[in-house]
Write a protein that holds these residues in place. Structure first.
Motif: not given
Length: 281
Positions: A124-130
């Protein structure tokens, strides 16, 4: 800082003075956070300790090129490099392009193909705040049966994992895995100084830890050598074991891209690998 000659009056600060005085405390804070001396930073950035000192005290304005070199050697996150540039009176260098912008179409397609290529292993792919930006079928399989409240966008990976109604009750080594995740977030907070990430940390760290009864599988010694801390999770009556790998983009020039991370859960034993393949066949 404006000097006041003895017996005279202070000259008013010019806009340029204000600009380069502002960058000094920011630069010093990053240097001290990284525990790097002025001399060490100067040697890394091909400057002098005297000049670094003058920049930090507001007596000298760094060039844009030098400021970016200093930020690179201090491992300042891309978002914060814009703040350094602005405080020194320069225009921001790095854009923040929304992930759904047409300009990032090739990136989105590439990431989708990448995580699909890991199937049947979860990715999966997350941003800076998951917040989860994309996920493959391996992840969706692990989320079977979770309450809709946790699966309503924006889905957050830390909430899904540590919430007492999320994956937490299914993770057999929850205390170890929880400690690993919280330590990971602490490192990110120290690096990025992100208030939203701090708020998320405070939230998930306060979740109660579900009571778990020891099972025979928990008492069994794993014959496979542990190369990394595994996440041991129940799924449909089976105990699966994963090790986590996180990838980021090299030398990103966009804030959105810089803050993306691709996490994959790789089988930690042959039984887990066999089961995942059987589920996807």
């Amino acid at each position: 800082m404006t000097r006041v000659p003895t017996g005279g009056t202070a000259r008013p600060s010019s806009p340029v003075d204000t600009a380069y005085e502002g960058v000094g405390p920011l630069l010093r804070a990053w240097r001290e956070r990284r525990r790097v001396s002025q001399l060490e930073l100067a040697l890394r950035a091909d400057s002098s300790a005297r000049h670094i000192s003058f920049v930090e005290t507001g007596r000298s304005r760094p060039s844009e090129e030098l400021l970016l070199r200093l930020a690179e050697h201090l491992d300042v996150p891309v978002r914060e490099r814009n703040a350094l540039l602005l405080s020194a009176g320069y225009a921001p260098r790095y854009r923040e392009t929304p992930l759904d912008d047409p300009a990032l179409e090739s990136l989105r397609d590439g990431v989708e193909r990448l995580i699909q290529g890991y199937e049947p292993y979860p990715a999966f792919v997350v941003d800076a705040t998951y917040n989860v930006m994309a996920a493959n079928r391996g992840i969706l399989m692990l989320l079977d049966g979770l309450p809709e409240s946790l699966l309503t966008p924006p889905i957050n990976a830390m909430r899904l994992t540590l919430h007492p109604e999320g994956l937490a009750p299914r993770i057999r080594n929850l205390r170890e895995w929880r400690g690993h995740l919280l330590a990971q977030m602490e490192r990110e907070i120290a690096l990025h100084r992100s208030p939203p990430l701090r708020a998320l940390y405070d939230e998930v760290a306060a979740y109660p830890v579900p009571e778990q009864e020891e099972t025979p599988a928990d008492r069994t010694t794993d014959p496979m050598p542990q190369l990394a801390l595994p996440m041991r999770i129940e799924h449909d009556g089976r105990l699966l074991s994963f090790i986590s790998s996180i990838s980021t983009f090299n030398t990103p020039m966009d804030i959105t891209v810089a803050e993306l991370a691709i996490e994959t859960l790789l089988p930690a034993d042959p039984a887990t690998a066999k089961y995942l393949h059987s589920m996807m066949s």
